[in-house]
Design a protein around this motif. Structure first.
Motif, mmCIF file in Angstrom:
data_model
loop_
_atom_site.group_PDB
_atom_site.id
_atom_site.type_symbol
_atom_site.label_atom_id
_atom_site.label_comp_id
_atom_site.label_asym_id
_atom_site.label_seq_id
_atom_site.Cartn_x
_atom_site.Cartn_y
_atom_site.Cartn_z
ATOM 1 N N PRO A 121 0.807 -1.155 0.142
ATOM 2 C CA PRO A 121 -0.092 0.059 -0.148
ATOM 3 C C PRO A 121 0.907 1.239 0.048
ATOM 4 C CG PRO A 121 -0.927 -1.847 1.502
ATOM 5 C CD PRO A 121 0.564 -2.236 1.113
ATOM 6 N N THR A 122 0.553 2.137 -0.911
ATOM 7 C CA THR A 122 1.367 3.403 -1.036
ATOM 8 C C THR A 122 1.460 4.238 0.062
ATOM 9 O OG1 THR A 122 -0.552 4.577 -2.103
ATOM 10 C CG2 THR A 122 1.046 3.494 -3.465
ATOM 11 N N ILE A 123 0.520 4.204 0.981
ATOM 12 C CA ILE A 123 0.687 4.896 2.324
ATOM 13 C C ILE A 123 1.388 4.240 3.352
ATOM 14 C CG2 ILE A 123 -1.144 3.702 3.495
ATOM 15 C CD1 ILE A 123 -0.542 7.454 3.834
ATOM 16 N N VAL A 124 1.851 3.026 3.114
ATOM 17 C CA VAL A 124 2.780 2.279 3.941
ATOM 18 C C VAL A 124 4.234 2.805 3.058
ATOM 19 C CG1 VAL A 124 3.501 0.123 4.545
ATOM 20 C CG2 VAL A 124 1.175 0.328 4.523
ATOM 21 N N ALA A 125 4.388 2.743 2.120
ATOM 22 C CA ALA A 125 5.521 3.467 1.795
ATOM 23 C C ALA A 125 6.057 4.650 1.912
ATOM 24 C CB ALA A 125 5.604 3.256 0.068
ATOM 25 N N SER A 126 5.051 5.525 2.153
ATOM 26 C CA SER A 126 5.317 6.822 2.539
ATOM 27 C C SER A 126 5.601 6.845 4.042
ATOM 28 C CB SER A 126 3.666 7.688 2.497
ATOM 29 O OG SER A 126 4.204 9.364 2.754
ATOM 30 N N LEU A 127 4.931 6.066 4.850
ATOM 31 C CA LEU A 127 5.227 5.869 6.360
ATOM 32 C C LEU A 127 6.689 5.422 6.345
ATOM 33 C CD1 LEU A 127 4.519 6.131 9.175
ATOM 34 C CD2 LEU A 127 3.671 4.014 9.235
ATOM 35 N N VAL A 128 7.151 4.361 5.623
ATOM 36 C CA VAL A 128 8.302 3.907 5.695
ATOM 37 C C VAL A 128 9.430 4.953 5.343
ATOM 38 C CG1 VAL A 128 10.003 2.124 4.777
ATOM 39 C CG2 VAL A 128 7.711 1.549 5.235
#
Length: 283
Positions: A121-128
């Motif tokens: 999920p792209t929001i997870v990428a942003s969080l990482v």
């Protein structure tokens, strides 16, 4: 004594075996189902958003996309997406080359994680990315709310497009010509530029176009790391969300249509360029 001449009779042709009626992909039923599904999933939503964008006429549409905020977000989005496409063309081609032409320990693992941005999920990428490059960065690199941070996020989610376009073309290339050129004394760089690269150009262009169009519409991967700063890191998707929040759906739809037009033009140009490149190779 008379001799009787017997004329040989021609053997009738054997009847052709009866074959069952095969289902054709271009049958009216299949075409109708495909057209209906395409209309429901793609054409109707596009028509709906275009209707909202031009609700106030062309003048209203033009005013919506030429405001300072809209122009800034579109400019930032296009520039960042171009940078990301160029980065992925270079490093995506290198990664594809390594995966096809080199053998090393862990190759299967590397080949598998290339598709991770598709599944994550792209929001997870942003969080990482925020955890890695944010204010509490464990490596001391602070890129939150900066242009490089947005570019890294977009590069992360678009990398597989170029790799997966170039990789199968490299696998199908005949290496005999390369070996012959090497025997004749050609250097590796010249072999790549004159023999390998022309065959990869259509795939590279396609991958670059897909990476660009994905980047201009990206939202989740930049929502945390980007900071949403107008005239600095605010991309078009964040501007659209902002217009929805302030109850300006017509302006949001207008900028969305502008993004769709940009993506369509880029893909059309790249499709024509890829076709011309293939025809040049065939000649």
């Amino acid at each position: 004594m008379s001799t009787t001449t017997t004329t040989p009779t021609s053997t009738p042709p054997a009847p052709e075996p009866v074959r069952g009626r095969r289902w054709r992909a271009d049958s009216p039923l299949s075409l109708g189902v495909a057209g209906l599904w395409l209309s429901l999933i793609v054409l109707l939503p596009l028509a709906a958003i275009a209707t909202d964008a031009f609700k106030d006429g062309f003048g209203g549409f033009w005013d919506a996309i030429t405001t300072a905020g809209a122009l800034d977000s579109l400019r930032i989005t296009v520039l960042f997406s171009l940078a990301v496409a160029l980065i992925n063309v270079l490093f995506g081609t290198i990664i594809a080359w390594v995966l096809v032409r080199d053998d090393f320990w862990g190759k299967g693992f590397v080949n598998a994680i290339i598709d991770l941005p598709f599944a994550l999920p792209t929001i997870v990428a942003s969080l990482v990315l925020l955890s890695l490059y944010g204010p509490n960065s464990p490596i001391g690199i602070h890129l939150a709310a900066t242009e490089p941070g947005v570019i890294i996020a977009l590069t992360f989610v678009t990398l597989p497009f170029v790799v997966r376009q170039v990789q199968p073309v490299l696998m199908e290339l005949d290496t005999d010509v390369e070996e012959a050129a090497a025997v004749l004394g050609a250097r590796n760089g010249l072999i790549f530029l004159k023999i390998v690269l022309p065959s990869l150009v259509p795939a590279i262009l396609t991958g670059a176009g897909l990476a660009f169009t994905r980047a201009i519409g990206e939202f989740g991967s930049v929502v945390l790391i980007g900071g949403n700063i107008p005239d600095k890191t605010q991309v078009a998707s964040q501007y659209i969300q902002q217009q929805i929040e302030v109850d300006a759906p017509v302006d949001a739809a207008a900028v969305s249509v502008a993004l769709l037009l940009i993506a369509f033009v880029v893909l059309l140009v790249l499709r024509v360029g890829s076709g011309l490149s293939r025809r040049r190779e065939e000649v």
